[in-house]
Design an enzyme around this catalytic site. Structure first.
Site, PDB file in Angstrom:
ATOM      1  N   HIS A 161       7.450  41.756 -49.234  1.00 27.86           N
ATOM      2  CA  HIS A 161       8.244  40.570 -49.603  1.00 27.86           C
ATOM      3  C   HIS A 161       7.816  39.927 -50.923  1.00 27.86           C
ATOM      4  O   HIS A 161       8.651  39.584 -51.753  1.00 27.86           O
ATOM      5  CB  HIS A 161       8.188  39.542 -48.475  1.00 27.86           C
ATOM      6  CG  HIS A 161       8.497  40.150 -47.144  1.00 27.86           C
ATOM      7  ND1 HIS A 161       9.674  40.810 -46.901  1.00 27.86           N
ATOM      8  CD2 HIS A 161       7.767  40.251 -46.011  1.00 27.86           C
ATOM      9  CE1 HIS A 161       9.671  41.279 -45.667  1.00 27.86           C
ATOM     10  NE2 HIS A 161       8.518  40.951 -45.100  1.00 27.86           N
ATOM     11  N   CYS A 197       9.351  39.685 -38.674  1.00 25.36           N
ATOM     12  CA  CYS A 197       9.927  38.657 -37.799  1.00 25.36           C
ATOM     13  C   CYS A 197      10.947  39.254 -36.839  1.00 25.36           C
ATOM     14  O   CYS A 197      11.266  38.658 -35.813  1.00 25.36           O
ATOM     15  CB  CYS A 197      10.570  37.562 -38.622  1.00 25.36           C
ATOM     16  SG  CYS A 197      11.776  38.214 -39.778  1.00 25.36           S
TER      17      CYS A 197
HETATM   18  C1  LIG Z   1       5.323  40.504 -36.253  1.00 25.98           C
HETATM   19  C2  LIG Z   1       5.427  39.560 -37.432  1.00 25.98           C
HETATM   20  C3  LIG Z   1       6.353  38.544 -37.436  1.00 25.98           C
HETATM   21  C4  LIG Z   1       6.436  37.668 -38.527  1.00 25.98           C
HETATM   22  N1  LIG Z   1       7.388  36.686 -38.517  1.00 25.98           N
HETATM   23  C5  LIG Z   1       7.506  35.854 -39.573  1.00 25.98           C
HETATM   24  C6  LIG Z   1       8.521  34.858 -39.605  1.00 25.98           C
HETATM   25  O1  LIG Z   1       9.339  34.733 -38.686  1.00 25.98           O
HETATM   26  N2  LIG Z   1       8.579  34.027 -40.666  1.00 25.98           N
HETATM   27  C7  LIG Z   1       7.713  34.148 -41.708  1.00 25.98           C
HETATM   28  O2  LIG Z   1       7.827  33.383 -42.683  1.00 25.98           O
HETATM   29  N3  LIG Z   1       6.725  35.083 -41.703  1.00 25.98           N
HETATM   30  C8  LIG Z   1       6.609  35.931 -40.663  1.00 25.98           C
HETATM   31  N4  LIG Z   1       5.622  36.879 -40.638  1.00 25.98           N
HETATM   32  C9  LIG Z   1       4.635  36.921 -41.726  1.00 25.98           C
HETATM   33  C10 LIG Z   1       5.134  37.762 -42.881  1.00 25.98           C
HETATM   34  O3  LIG Z   1       5.511  39.032 -42.446  1.00 25.98           O
HETATM   35  C11 LIG Z   1       4.046  37.895 -43.948  1.00 25.98           C
HETATM   36  O4  LIG Z   1       3.674  36.619 -44.355  1.00 25.98           O
HETATM   37  C12 LIG Z   1       4.618  38.685 -45.115  1.00 25.98           C
HETATM   38  O5  LIG Z   1       4.772  40.028 -44.739  1.00 25.98           O
HETATM   39  C13 LIG Z   1       3.747  38.618 -46.358  1.00 25.98           C
HETATM   40  O6  LIG Z   1       4.352  39.365 -47.347  1.00 25.98           O
HETATM   41  P1  LIG Z   1       3.498  40.017 -48.529  1.00 25.98           P
HETATM   42  O7  LIG Z   1       4.459  40.802 -49.352  1.00 25.98           O
HETATM   43  O8  LIG Z   1       2.666  38.992 -49.187  1.00 25.98           O
HETATM   44  O9  LIG Z   1       2.450  40.974 -47.821  1.00 25.98           O
HETATM   45  P2  LIG Z   1       2.605  42.229 -46.844  1.00 25.98           P
HETATM   46  O10 LIG Z   1       3.847  42.133 -46.050  1.00 25.98           O
HETATM   47  O11 LIG Z   1       1.321  42.343 -46.141  1.00 25.98           O
HETATM   48  O12 LIG Z   1       2.776  43.448 -47.852  1.00 25.98           O
HETATM   49  C14 LIG Z   1       1.725  43.921 -48.639  1.00 25.98           C
HETATM   50  C15 LIG Z   1       2.073  45.294 -49.150  1.00 25.98           C
HETATM   51  O13 LIG Z   1       0.976  45.765 -49.934  1.00 25.98           O
HETATM   52  C16 LIG Z   1       0.737  47.134 -49.643  1.00 25.98           C
HETATM   53  N5  LIG Z   1      -0.671  47.429 -49.934  1.00 25.98           N
HETATM   54  C17 LIG Z   1      -1.769  46.779 -49.483  1.00 25.98           C
HETATM   55  N6  LIG Z   1      -2.893  47.347 -49.978  1.00 25.98           N
HETATM   56  C18 LIG Z   1      -2.488  48.365 -50.749  1.00 25.98           C
HETATM   57  C19 LIG Z   1      -3.171  49.343 -51.527  1.00 25.98           C
HETATM   58  N7  LIG Z   1      -4.502  49.375 -51.624  1.00 25.98           N
HETATM   59  N8  LIG Z   1      -2.437  50.261 -52.200  1.00 25.98           N
HETATM   60  C20 LIG Z   1      -1.090  50.256 -52.138  1.00 25.98           C
HETATM   61  N9  LIG Z   1      -0.388  49.350 -51.414  1.00 25.98           N
HETATM   62  C21 LIG Z   1      -1.078  48.432 -50.742  1.00 25.98           C
HETATM   63  C22 LIG Z   1       1.079  47.262 -48.165  1.00 25.98           C
HETATM   64  O14 LIG Z   1       1.404  48.601 -47.832  1.00 25.98           O
HETATM   65  C23 LIG Z   1       2.280  46.315 -48.028  1.00 25.98           C
HETATM   66  O15 LIG Z   1       3.511  46.973 -48.202  1.00 25.98           O
HETATM   67  C24 LIG Z   1       5.537  37.800 -39.596  1.00 25.98           C
HETATM   68  C25 LIG Z   1       4.595  38.832 -39.590  1.00 25.98           C
HETATM   69  C26 LIG Z   1       4.552  39.716 -38.528  1.00 25.98           C
HETATM   70  C27 LIG Z   1       3.567  40.838 -38.568  1.00 25.98           C
END
Ligand SMILES: Cc1cc2nc3c(=O)[nH]c(=O)nc-3n(C[C@H](O)[C@H](O)[C@H](O)COP(=O)(O)OP(=O)(O)OC[C@H]3O[C@@H](n4cnc5c(N)ncnc54)[C@H](O)[C@@H]3O)c2cc1C
Ligand SMILES: NC(=O)C1=CN([C@@H]2O[C@H](COP(=O)(O)OP(=O)(O)OC[C@H]3O[C@@H](n4cnc5c(N)ncnc54)[C@H](O)[C@@H]3O)[C@@H](O)[C@H]2O)C=CC1
Length: 445
Positions: free
Chosen positions: A10, A42
């Site tokens: 995201h 989510c």
């Molecule tokens: C079951 C569940 C339900 C949720 N429900 C909600 C909700 O209803 N509302 C809400 O606001 N939030 C919700 N969340 C929280 C939300 O999903 C997270 O806050 C969000 O995914 C964060 O996004 P991000 O892109 O920062 O990180 P992440 O989603 O953690 O993505 C990080 C990316 O980095 C990649 N990555 C990491 N390290 C490396 C590496 N060394 N090399 C290459 N790639 C790497 C990973 O593969 C991943 O694709 C929920 C989470 C879960 C698990």
């Protein structure tokens, strides 16, 4: 300018889209170790609980869309090291090839991983976490087995409570554990969390709060028992949901970090290295309620912080207004929403706060159908009277919109007195002339 984005979920997606849609002439490289992108966690419980049939629509972006806009996207490629002096990212592809990408600006969007409880037996089969789509699939497959009859969920925060509902909907016996005295203790005061606890119990979930897991025991390498500080339970499946930790290891030696390891960022999402930005779950965020940096892992924050970083890298100075950590949950038709700090959380943070509670019907009193009670609490600072939090609970979906008003109030530092005479519309189908939000503000001491 060459911009490398690490992590294409995201936060990374929001940064990439902002750069690609608003600024020309940049070379954008996106790298992620996963095979998919944009999975909405989510939706996991909604799908696993079969409120929707398939998970297909839980993805909103794919690599081809970014390639079409001119980005280079490398999936199934794991970043292994970053040389911040040489401005180089080192990664390994699925086939084992080592690749290097240099950068002018780097965006860390590596997100978070679930915390692993450090107790004996944690390596047994049948113990799961829920973050990735693949982890959702694994839990889904377990729940399809007839041999899986009893499911233990550790952590009654958002993920735990949601997956407990899903497992129950799949016909399993569900035991839900939390170290805290109630479910959802990080988001709601006891008076609100207890409404959820009652709802869970009424729907057949066995709640074990104030109870800590101390060991997992197995037979033939698979979990068979959960041992807590109070009892031992036979279980066929165990799901751990005790919070997230930031995936910051690649950068934590070089960049300044918060007490939990998240990368410290300023209002432009810039880290202590001016050419490196951090967004989403890997980074800190400014809380308007606390008036300081904190850690709040939410997809909503990931998207907003990605947009802010994208504009600042692109050349438009854009300062983040901070967040309130606004959130909501809906379990067996009961909805709870909150923003800012609960009374407990504010007190724990050292704020001197008071609160105002009201309970009323959502719609006008003369409407007798689908007119559920609403419970509201507004938390405000005693001296300044600044609003620092609000909580709502009801079976009425209307409360979902109401919480956003309190989010804005906290962001704009409104006092509870300013809220009291705010012009709120009245229509019997939706509310009363003496709106419960007005009444909660008016009755503040
Ligand atoms: C079951 C569940 C339900 C949720 N429900 C909600 C909700 O209803 N509302 C809400 O606001 N939030 C919700 N969340 C929280 C939300 O999903 C997270 O806050 C969000 O995914 C964060 O996004 P991000 O892109 O920062 O990180 P992440 O989603 O953690 O993505 C990080 C990316 O980095 C990649 N990555 C990491 N390290 C490396 C590496 N060394 N090399 C290459 N790639 C790497 C990973 O593969 C991943 O694709 C929920 C989470 C879960 C698990
Ligand atoms: N509706 C939403 O907005 C959703 C948001 N999310 C976000 O994803 C992130 C991760 O979610 P969760 O893992 O549910 O974390 P969480 O922080 O919501 O809940 C973790 C729970 O585990 C408990 N806990 C911690 N250590 C424990 C231990 N050793 N034994 C027993 N209980 C323990 C805590 O008391 C807490 O209630 C959170 O930031 C959450 O806000 C997740 C799902 C839905």
């Amino acid at each position: 300018m060459k911009i490398v984005i690490l992590g294409t979920n995201h936060a990374g997606i929001a940064a990439a889209n902002t750069l690609l849609d608003h600024y020309e002439g940049n070379e954008i490289v996106m790298i992620d170790r996963n095979s998919n992108m944009s999975y909405l966690g989510c939706g996991t419980a909604i799908w696993v609980g079969r409120q929707i049939e398939k998970p297909d629509e839980l993805f909103y972006a794919n690599p081809a869309q970014f390639e079409a806009k001119g980005a280079k996207i490398m999936t199934e490629t794991t970043v292994t090291a970053i040389d911040f002096d040489q401005k180089e990212v080192h990664a390994t592809t699925k086939s084992g090839e080592n690749v290097t990408q240099n950068y002018d600006k780097l965006v860390l969007a590596t997100g978070s991983r679930p915390i692993i409880p450090d107790i004996p037996g944690k390596e047994l089969d049948g113990i799961h976490f829920l973050k990735l789509f693949q982890e959702g699939q694994a839990v889904d497959q377990e729940l399809a087995k007839d041999t899986v009859k009893r499911v233990a969920v550790i952590g009654a925060g958002y993920i735990g409570t949601e997956i407990a509902e899903a497992a129950k909907r799949r016909g399993k016996e569900v035991l839900l554990f939390d170290a805290a005295k109630t479910s959802l203790a990080s988001y709601y005061d006891e008076e609100f969390a207890q409404v959820m606890d009652e709802n869970l119990t009424n729907h057949g979930i066995s709640c074990h709060f104030g109870e800590c897991a101390t060991a997992f025991k197995g037979v033939n390498g698979r979990i068979s028992q959960l041992v807590t500080d109070k009892a031992t339970y036979d279980v066929d499946l165990l799901i751990n949901c005790i919070g997230f930790t930031a995936n910051s290891a690649l950068a934590s030696d070089h960049l300044e970090t918060f007490k939990n390891g998240a990368i410290l960022v300023n209002e432009y999402q810039q880290t202590s290295d001016p050419d490196v930005y951090a967004v989403g779950d890997v980074a800190t965020i400014y809380s308007n309620a606390l008036q300081e940096k904190t850690y709040i892992a939410l997809a909503s924050n990931a998207v907003r912080t990605g947009i802010v970083a994208g504009h600042n890298i692109g050349g438009t100075t854009l300062s983040s207004p901070g967040v309130q950590g606004s959130n909501g949950i809906s379990i067996f038709g009961l909805h709870l929403t909150s923003t800012g700090l609960s009374l407990q959380a504010a007190t724990r943070a050292g704020l001197k706060v008071a609160f105002s509670d009201v309970e009323d019907l959502q719609k006008a009193w003369f409407l007798h159908e689908d007119n559920d009670k609403v419970k509201i609490r507004i938390v405000y600072e005693e001296d300044s009277r600044r609003i620092v939090g609000a909580q709502l609970a009801s079976h009425s979906e209307i409360i979902a919109g109401n919480i956003n008003m309190f989010s804005l109030a906290i962001q704009d530092h409104l006092t509870i007195d300013q809220l009291a005479l705010l012009d709120l519309f009245f229509l019997p189908h939706f509310n009363s002339p003496y709106n419960y939000m007005t009444m909660a503000a008016l009755s503040a001491k």
